[in-house]
Motif scaffolding. Structure first.
Motif, PDB file in Angstrom:
ATOM      1  N   CYS B   7       0.855  -1.198   0.000  1.00  0.00           N
ATOM      2  CA  CYS B   7       0.000   0.000   0.000  1.00  0.00           C
ATOM      3  C   CYS B   7       0.884   1.238   0.000  1.00  0.00           C
ATOM      4  N   CYS B   8       0.562   2.205  -0.850  1.00  0.00           N
ATOM      5  CA  CYS B   8       1.280   3.483  -0.863  1.00  0.00           C
ATOM      6  C   CYS B   8       0.370   4.542  -0.262  1.00  0.00           C
ATOM      7  N   ALA B   9       0.828   5.158   0.805  1.00  0.00           N
ATOM      8  CA  ALA B   9      -0.024   6.125   1.500  1.00  0.00           C
ATOM      9  C   ALA B   9       0.751   7.392   1.783  1.00  0.00           C
ATOM     10  N   LYS B  10       0.087   8.524   1.608  1.00  0.00           N
ATOM     11  CA  LYS B  10       0.729   9.823   1.783  1.00  0.00           C
ATOM     12  C   LYS B  10       0.127  10.560   2.964  1.00  0.00           C
ATOM     13  N   PHE B  44      -8.233   8.577   0.721  1.00  0.00           N
ATOM     14  CA  PHE B  44      -8.361   7.489  -0.259  1.00  0.00           C
ATOM     15  C   PHE B  44      -7.270   6.439  -0.048  1.00  0.00           C
ATOM     16  N   ASP B  45      -6.126   6.881   0.479  1.00  0.00           N
ATOM     17  CA  ASP B  45      -5.049   5.926   0.745  1.00  0.00           C
ATOM     18  C   ASP B  45      -5.458   5.001   1.890  1.00  0.00           C
ATOM     19  N   GLU B  46      -6.165   5.583   2.861  1.00  0.00           N
ATOM     20  CA  GLU B  46      -6.652   4.767   3.972  1.00  0.00           C
ATOM     21  C   GLU B  46      -7.655   3.741   3.440  1.00  0.00           C
ATOM     22  N   SER B  68       5.329   4.927   2.765  1.00  0.00           N
ATOM     23  CA  SER B  68       4.986   6.341   2.665  1.00  0.00           C
ATOM     24  C   SER B  68       6.245   7.136   2.403  1.00  0.00           C
ATOM     25  N   MET B  69       6.141   8.093   1.512  1.00  0.00           N
ATOM     26  CA  MET B  69       7.248   9.004   1.267  1.00  0.00           C
ATOM     27  C   MET B  69       6.846  10.354   1.820  1.00  0.00           C
ATOM     28  N   GLY B  70       7.680  10.910   2.677  1.00  0.00           N
ATOM     29  CA  GLY B  70       7.325  12.189   3.298  1.00  0.00           C
ATOM     30  C   GLY B  70       8.355  12.513   4.358  1.00  0.00           C
ATOM     31  N   GLN B 104       8.807  12.462  -9.933  1.00  0.00           N
ATOM     32  CA  GLN B 104       9.831  12.084  -8.960  1.00  0.00           C
ATOM     33  C   GLN B 104       9.263  11.169  -7.879  1.00  0.00           C
ATOM     34  N   THR B 105       8.029  11.480  -7.440  1.00  0.00           N
ATOM     35  CA  THR B 105       7.404  10.664  -6.400  1.00  0.00           C
ATOM     36  C   THR B 105       7.203   9.239  -6.903  1.00  0.00           C
ATOM     37  N   ALA B 106       6.652   9.119  -8.112  1.00  0.00           N
ATOM     38  CA  ALA B 106       6.406   7.786  -8.661  1.00  0.00           C
ATOM     39  C   ALA B 106       7.733   7.040  -8.855  1.00  0.00           C
ATOM     40  N   PHE B 123      -1.639  -1.046  -3.857  1.00  0.00           N
ATOM     41  CA  PHE B 123      -2.876  -0.341  -3.534  1.00  0.00           C
ATOM     42  C   PHE B 123      -2.570   1.135  -3.295  1.00  0.00           C
ATOM     43  N   CYS B 124      -3.210   2.009  -4.069  1.00  0.00           N
ATOM     44  CA  CYS B 124      -3.002   3.450  -3.928  1.00  0.00           C
ATOM     45  C   CYS B 124      -4.350   4.146  -3.781  1.00  0.00           C
ATOM     46  N   GLY B 125      -4.313   5.429  -3.449  1.00  0.00           N
ATOM     47  CA  GLY B 125      -5.516   6.253  -3.472  1.00  0.00           C
ATOM     48  C   GLY B 125      -5.722   6.793  -4.879  1.00  0.00           C
ATOM     49  N   ARG B 126      -6.959   7.164  -5.205  1.00  0.00           N
ATOM     50  CA  ARG B 126      -7.191   7.704  -6.557  1.00  0.00           C
ATOM     51  C   ARG B 126      -6.485   9.041  -6.735  1.00  0.00           C
ATOM     52  N   GLN B 127      -6.358   9.804  -5.664  1.00  0.00           N
ATOM     53  CA  GLN B 127      -5.601  11.048  -5.691  1.00  0.00           C
ATOM     54  C   GLN B 127      -5.293  11.420  -4.260  1.00  0.00           C
ATOM     55  N   ALA B 128      -4.124  12.023  -4.038  1.00  0.00           N
ATOM     56  CA  ALA B 128      -3.765  12.427  -2.683  1.00  0.00           C
ATOM     57  C   ALA B 128      -4.484  13.733  -2.377  1.00  0.00           C
ATOM     58  N   ALA B 129      -5.043  13.844  -1.170  1.00  0.00           N
ATOM     59  CA  ALA B 129      -5.906  14.988  -0.840  1.00  0.00           C
ATOM     60  C   ALA B 129      -5.109  16.259  -0.542  1.00  0.00           C
ATOM     61  N   ASP B 132      -4.251  16.689  -5.198  1.00  0.00           N
ATOM     62  CA  ASP B 132      -5.327  16.090  -6.013  1.00  0.00           C
ATOM     63  C   ASP B 132      -4.872  15.789  -7.443  1.00  0.00           C
ATOM     64  N   GLN B 133      -3.666  15.254  -7.586  1.00  0.00           N
ATOM     65  CA  GLN B 133      -3.123  15.105  -8.936  1.00  0.00           C
ATOM     66  C   GLN B 133      -3.696  13.905  -9.674  1.00  0.00           C
ATOM     67  N   GLY B 134      -3.815  12.775  -8.972  1.00  0.00           N
ATOM     68  CA  GLY B 134      -4.275  11.575  -9.651  1.00  0.00           C
ATOM     69  C   GLY B 134      -3.311  11.112 -10.732  1.00  0.00           C
ATOM     70  N   GLN B 135      -2.029  11.165 -10.439  1.00  0.00           N
ATOM     71  CA  GLN B 135      -1.016  10.756 -11.423  1.00  0.00           C
ATOM     72  C   GLN B 135      -0.078   9.682 -10.904  1.00  0.00           C
ATOM     73  N   VAL B 136       0.233   9.757  -9.606  1.00  0.00           N
ATOM     74  CA  VAL B 136       1.336   8.949  -9.076  1.00  0.00           C
ATOM     75  C   VAL B 136       1.045   7.450  -9.180  1.00  0.00           C
ATOM     76  N   ALA B 137      -0.210   7.062  -8.971  1.00  0.00           N
ATOM     77  CA  ALA B 137      -0.527   5.636  -9.004  1.00  0.00           C
ATOM     78  C   ALA B 137      -0.245   5.060 -10.395  1.00  0.00           C
TER      79      ALA B 137
HETATM   80  N1  LIG Z   1       4.522  10.649  -1.013  1.00  0.00           N
HETATM   81  C1  LIG Z   1       3.792   9.542  -1.216  1.00  0.00           C
HETATM   82  N2  LIG Z   1       3.960   8.434  -0.455  1.00  0.00           N
HETATM   83  C2  LIG Z   1       3.226   7.324  -0.663  1.00  0.00           C
HETATM   84  N3  LIG Z   1       2.293   7.226  -1.601  1.00  0.00           N
HETATM   85  C3  LIG Z   1       2.066   8.288  -2.387  1.00  0.00           C
HETATM   86  C4  LIG Z   1       2.801   9.498  -2.248  1.00  0.00           C
HETATM   87  N4  LIG Z   1       2.351  10.368  -3.178  1.00  0.00           N
HETATM   88  C5  LIG Z   1       1.374   9.745  -3.853  1.00  0.00           C
HETATM   89  N5  LIG Z   1       1.200   8.484  -3.396  1.00  0.00           N
HETATM   90  C6  LIG Z   1       0.213   7.479  -3.848  1.00  0.00           C
HETATM   91  O1  LIG Z   1      -0.281   7.851  -5.128  1.00  0.00           O
HETATM   92  C7  LIG Z   1      -1.671   8.185  -5.052  1.00  0.00           C
HETATM   93  C8  LIG Z   1      -1.993   9.305  -6.003  1.00  0.00           C
HETATM   94  O2  LIG Z   1      -1.282  10.457  -5.626  1.00  0.00           O
HETATM   95  P1  LIG Z   1      -1.311  11.806  -6.469  1.00  0.00           P
HETATM   96  O3  LIG Z   1      -0.973  11.474  -7.879  1.00  0.00           O
HETATM   97  O4  LIG Z   1      -0.293  12.691  -5.822  1.00  0.00           O
HETATM   98  O5  LIG Z   1      -2.693  12.374  -6.351  1.00  0.00           O
HETATM   99  C9  LIG Z   1      -1.888   8.495  -3.584  1.00  0.00           C
HETATM  100  O6  LIG Z   1      -3.240   8.336  -3.231  1.00  0.00           O
HETATM  101  C10 LIG Z   1      -0.977   7.485  -2.916  1.00  0.00           C
HETATM  102  O7  LIG Z   1      -1.541   6.198  -2.890  1.00  0.00           O
END
Ligand SMILES: Nc1ncnc2c1ncn2[C@@H]1O[C@H](COP(=O)(O)O)[C@@H](O)[C@H]1O
Ligand SMILES: Cc1cc2nc3c(=O)[nH]c(=O)nc-3n(C[C@H](O)[C@H](O)[C@H](O)COP(=O)(O)OP(=O)(O)OC[C@H]3O[C@@H](n4cnc5c(N)ncnc54)[C@H](O)[C@@H]3O)c2cc1C
Lengths: 327, 267
Positions: B7-10, B44-46, B68-70, B104-106, B123-129, B132-137
């Motif tokens: 699971c990837c969670a931010k 959404f990550d939860e 988690s990356m942060g 870079q995150t991906a 398992f990822c969220g549809r977009q990080a809150a 709200d990019q919806g790209q990393v997954a």
């Molecule tokens: N820094 C991060 N660490 C872990 N997972 C991430 C991170 N950034 C994005 N993700 C995963 O990618 C999904 C989409 O992120 P985003 O494209 O930034 O909206 C998030 O819901 C996470 O599941």
């Protein structure tokens, strides 16, 4: 998902913003169309709507939407055409294909843009998008990679008008699509039962209920009732759907449907940024809420501060009288 | 066969922070955390973690790893995942990751996933809150060369090598199947994620979290380059000219509202 991502108007909206950017930059505007039996006449129609060049890819593997085939075809076309800017609608298709292609081309992408502008100094694209659930706006620019990619939020751009006599060229291009690119199978589609006759996405009038509605019965009577009288569609906040008062497909907002009707009536909705993200571009917003400080009044044009149970019956009755009176 | 799910969670500022206390530092182009409001795991990550744990409920020998990356505070997100029931936690914490863009995150996550080892599904969220990019997954799936199924409400393993996935579409549910390894992303339709049990919270507190710096991930400097830059961040101003319709009583106001809309030719 139909090939236009369920948003027939999106192509014309993209042509609208694309034409504006092309004029500002002194560049030409091309349209890439994917399908399996598209004709020259369909290309000509896009030229009448502002395109200079239309590239059509016909392939049996593009007859129905699949992320892998659409991404593969788009990637190949972009490698060949090398545009400066590449735009897609932020439809269901754009949500898949744009990031797939952006990562394959190793270039910059901004999703769900409300607007696109040209930076006067660098002539590069400024991509304006809502962030933090709509609480903030961000401007992004691409670094040194191309194409500069963006997906555009539906209903934020004026559709390109049709102009007879516009000149342009239609070209059919071939791509090599190997069946092995397809890595998943779409096995079923379960449609939700629609509540009313009018679809939320295309409705000119939307009446939405929030958590304050209080029950399924009240939702049906008041929200669906008012929508019916006004010939519009019924919407809801997430809290209202989560509580089970409204069906999940009715949710409006950041993670629900994006609507931009002529009239949006928000009943017992507080106006969280995530809700406004889905309806803030409506032409006229009306809020009915018993809390005078509710955030929804910040975006509303007209408001009534009172219990909706007292306001709505007479509102509906009066609307019926006015709308029913025929003009 | 025991499954391995990642699971990837931010960590994000609490998205339920009321609009009135939402502040931005325009010079730093950053959100100023609202006083007393702790950052949270992106909702959404939860929910993505919840879907992975439901699979583990059905197949208890499944291993769930949360990444988690942060900054150092994102340790709380990893701990939260462990407390919900995940088995292993990895924190990617390095100043070099500050302000990383989607690419870079991906890329960093893809290197971490490779280092974690063989897996069946991500398992990822549809977009990080936050953005709200919806790209990393999808980007992560692309960099790993695996299919991505996005915006889901549920997933299950049909057998050891195939996943059935329900995607939420504007007017219904699309059912997809894909061979593993596969990446999936989730939306609110998953429903309420489980609350950590006391036993799991205690177990999570004792669990060692793996911390990787950028050097541990073998990032290629030629790849770890931003593709986009944030040039402006601000709070939009609404015109805020709401005309409050009053009447002798609420019912009268309702009638007046209808008349007003007719007068303005809106209905
Ligand atoms: N820094 C991060 N660490 C872990 N997972 C991430 C991170 N950034 C994005 N993700 C995963 O990618 C999904 C989409 O992120 P985003 O494209 O930034 O909206 C998030 O819901 C996470 O599941
Ligand atoms: C990541 C994320 C995504 C989200 N996506 C969405 C989304 O897409 N769409 C969405 O809507 N929300 C979304 N939300 C949720 C959002 O933050 C709010 O929680 C939600 O919009 C609140 O819904 P509400 O206004 O109906 O409920 P509340 O905030 O509880 O407001 C109810 C309102 O009703 C009023 N009221 C109560 N009783 C009456 C009465 N009798 N008469 C008149 N007024 C009354 C109250 O004064 C109050 O203002 C999202 C949240 C997150 C974190």
């Amino acid at each position: 998902m139909p090939a236009n991502g369920g948003r027939p108007g999106m192509t014309l909206e993209l042509l609208g913003v694309g034409r504006r950017l092309a004029n500002e930059l002194g560049e030409s505007l091309s349209v890439l169309v994917l399908g399996d039996s598209l004709t020259e006449a369909e290309g000509r129609d896009l030229i009448a709507h502002g395109a200079d060049k239309v590239y059509i890819i016909n392939d049996p593997m593009l007859s129905t939407y699949h992320p892998d085939t659409f991404a593969a075809a788009t990637e190949q076309a972009l490698r060949r055409l090398q545009p400066n800017i590449f735009l897609m609608g932020r439809s269901e298709i754009g949500q898949d294909v744009a990031p797939m292609v952006g990562f394959r081309l190793k270039t910059g992408l901004a999703m769900d843009c409300l607007d696109l502008q040209v930076d006067p100094a660098t002539k590069k694209l400024i991509m304006i998008r809502p962030v933090y659930g709509g609480n903030a706006r961000a401007h992004f620019m691409c670094t040194d990679f191309s194409p500069q990619m963006a997906t555009v939020r539906p209903k934020t751009q004026d559709p390109a008008p049709r102009q007879e006599g516009r000149q342009g060229s239609v070209e059919f291009i071939d791509v090599a699509l190997d069946p092995s690119v397809k890595r998943s199978d779409w096995v079923a589609y379960e449609r939700w039962e629609s509540t009313g006759g009018v679809s939320l996405a295309s409705a000119e009038i939307v009446v939405s209920g929030g958590r304050g509605i209080g029950s399924t019965d009240a939702y049906q009577q008041t929200i669906e009732g008012a929508a019916g009288v006004l010939g519009g569609a019924a919407g809801a906040s997430k809290a209202c759907c989560d509580a089970g008062y409204a069906p999940p497909g009715n949710q409006v907002g950041l993670t629900g449907q994006r609507v931009s009707p002529k009239l949006y009536v928000a009943v017992a909705i507080s106006g969280a940024s995530q809700h406004i993200a889905g309806m803030g571009t409506s032409k006229a917003i009306v809020a009915i809420n018993k809390d005078p400080d509710a955030n929804i009044f910040k975006v509303a044009r007209y408001g009534v501060v009172a219990d909706y149970k007292q306001v709505m019956p007479s509102f509906i009755r009066k609307c019926q009288e006015l709308v029913g009176s025929g003009e | 066969m025991a499954l391995h799910l990642i699971c990837c969670a931010k960590q994000v500022p609490d998205p339920e922070t009321p609009a009135a206390s939402f502040r931005i530092d325009p010079a730093a182009k950053k959100v100023v955390p609202a006083p007393g409001v702790a950052p949270v795991i992106s909702p959404f990550d939860e929910q993505a973690v919840e879907v992975a744990l439901k699979i583990k409920d059905a197949r208890p020998d499944t291993k769930v790893t949360i990444i988690s990356m942060g900054g150092a505070s994102a340790r709380d997100v990893v701990k939260h995942g462990l407390a919900m029931g995940a088995d292993e936690g990895v924190l990617l914490d390095d100043p070099a990751f500050d302000g990383a863009d989607a690419y870079q995150t991906a890329y960093a996550l893809s290197q971490a996933v490779r280092k974690v080892g063989a897996f069946d599904a991500i398992f990822c969220g549809r977009q990080a809150a936050d953005f709200d990019q919806g790209q990393v997954a999808i980007g992560l799936a692309e960099l790993l060369g695996i299919p991505a199924l996005i915006n889901g409400q549920a997933a299950e393993f049909i057998d050891d090598r195939r996943v059935r996935f329900e995607r939420v579409l504007p007017d219904g549910i699309g059912v997809f199947e894909a061979p593993t390894p596969v990446l999936t992303s989730y939306s609110q339709e998953v429903g309420q994620p489980r609350y950590p049990t006391l036993r799991n919270i205690m177990a999570a507190a004792r669990k060692e979290i793996t911390i990787w710096k950028s050097g541990d991930l073998g990032l290629d400097p030629a790849e770890f380059i931003p593709k986009t830059k944030l040039v402006d961040l601000y709070v939009p101003v609404y015109e805020g000219k709401c005309e409050i319709i009053e009447g002798e009583n609420a019912a009268d106001a309702g009638e007046k509202l209808a008349l007003k809309l007719r007068e303005a030719k809106i209905i």
